[in-house]
Every structure is written in structure tokens, then in C-alpha cells.
Write a protein that holds these residues in place. Structure first.
Motif: not given
Length: 197
Positions: A52, A56, A59, A154
Motif C-alpha cells: 500500500y 500510495w 498513485d 487508499v
């Protein structure tokens, strides 16, 4: 009752057949998810966090993310069974491993049926008790919409994935089961005291 058992047996055979080429991957993955070692929760937490964090940082647009995920899953679906048959011959598969693999498949069938019955019961409530159904549905969707509007999506997906990744280990952990039992007992006592008032 016999038809239910027969249906579950068919489901078990079907899932075993589908996962046959993945069984060498499933056993270690099961070991990690159910926390056979004390440090496995850290591995799960760290792996999900790194994935993750990477998402992030990059993006990517949703279409790119879904396409990339689909490509990765397709490549894995092709390569993993091919590599497993080369490096792990079926003669090295032991009876204990087969027993564990069957238990994992039974667990998958059980949880699939539990989810199906739960969703089916909720949907059936639409006919039997429409007011409760629509109140619950609108409440859940309103809360979801509010959470989605106030929190980064997210981050929400990270928390959901983290929860789902750690849930099998929590359910297998005896201490968690004791605390969860105490919590459920407390909730039941609270609800019973509210009914009396």
C-alpha cells in the motif's frame, strides 16, 4: 440435511481440484496467515504495508491499477502451477500435507457457505421484513458513503486489507477467542438488560 452434506462434499472436491496446482503455495501461505510462528503477524503487516505504501507513492489511475493487477494475477496463474510441477514433484507430497490441504479446502467451503447464507438471509429479509431490510441497507450505505467521503480511499482499502489479512490469525489465536467471547457475553448481557427495562 443429507443433501447439504452431499453438496458440501461436491464443493470440497471441486475446490480441491481447482487448487491442486497451487497446493505447494497454499500450505505456507496458510501457515503465515494463521500465525504458526510468533513473527508471522509482522510479516503480514509489513507485506501489506509495503504494497500500500508503493500504491500510495505511485498513485496510479484506477484503470491502470486494475489492469496491472489483472496482468500480475494472469502471469501468476500461468507461472505458479508450471514452476510447482517442475520443482515439487507430486511424489514428494506427504499424507500430513494432504490432510492439511483438505482442512484448508474444508475451511474455504465452510466460509463460502457461511457468506452465501448470510447474504441470502439478508436479501430474503427484503420480502419477509422490508422495513428492517431498508433501514439496515440505507444505514450501512450512508455510513459507507460518509466514511468514503471523509477518509482517503487508499487508507480505507489498506485498513480493510490489513484486517482481512490478520483475521485468520486472530481467529486461531486462543487469547483473542477468550477476549472475543467475553466481549460477546458482555454485549448479550447489555442487550438483555435493555429488553428488561
Amino acid at each position: 440435511m443429507d443433501s447439504l452434506a452431499a453438496d458440501q462434499e461436491k464443493q470440497l472436491k471441486k475446490i480441491k481440484r481447482k487448487l491442486e496446482s497451487w497446493r505447494e503455495v497454499i500450505l505456507p501461505l496458510h501457515s503465515v496467515l494463521t500465525w504458526d510462528q510468533k513473527w508471522y503477524p509482522g510479516v503480514t503487516f509489513g507485506s501489506i504495508s509495503i504494497i500500500y505504501l508503493f500504491l500510495w507513492f505511485l498513485d496510479p489511475p484506477i484503470i491502470t491499477l486494475l489492469s496491472t493487477l489483472g496482468m500480475m494475477l494472469s502471469v501468476m496463474d500461468f507461472l505458479v502451477p508450471t514452476l510447482i510441477t517442475k520443482f515439487y514433484p507430486s511424489s514428494s507430497w506427504t499424507k500430513n500435507e494432504e490432510k492439511l490441504f483438505e482442512e484448508i479446502c474444508k475451511s474455504i467451503v465452510y466460509h463460502y457457505n457461511w457468506m452465501y447464507i448470510t447474504f441470502h438471509s439478508f436479501y430474503k429479509m427484503r420480502e419477509t421484513s422490508p422495513r428492517v431490510y431498508y433501514i439496515l441497507l440505507i444505514s450501512m450505505l450512508s455510513v459507507s458513503a460518509w466514511i468514503g467521503a471523509t477518509t482517503n480511499n487508499v487508507f480505507i482499502m489498506y485498513m480493510v486489507t490489513l484486517f482481512l489479512g490478520l483475521l485468520p490469525g486472530l481467529l486461531c489465536n486462543e487469547k483473542f477467542s477468550v477476549y472475543m467471547g467475553q466481549f460477546i457475553h458482555f454485549i448479550n448481557k447489555f442487550l438483555q438488560s435493555q429488553k428488561k427495562d
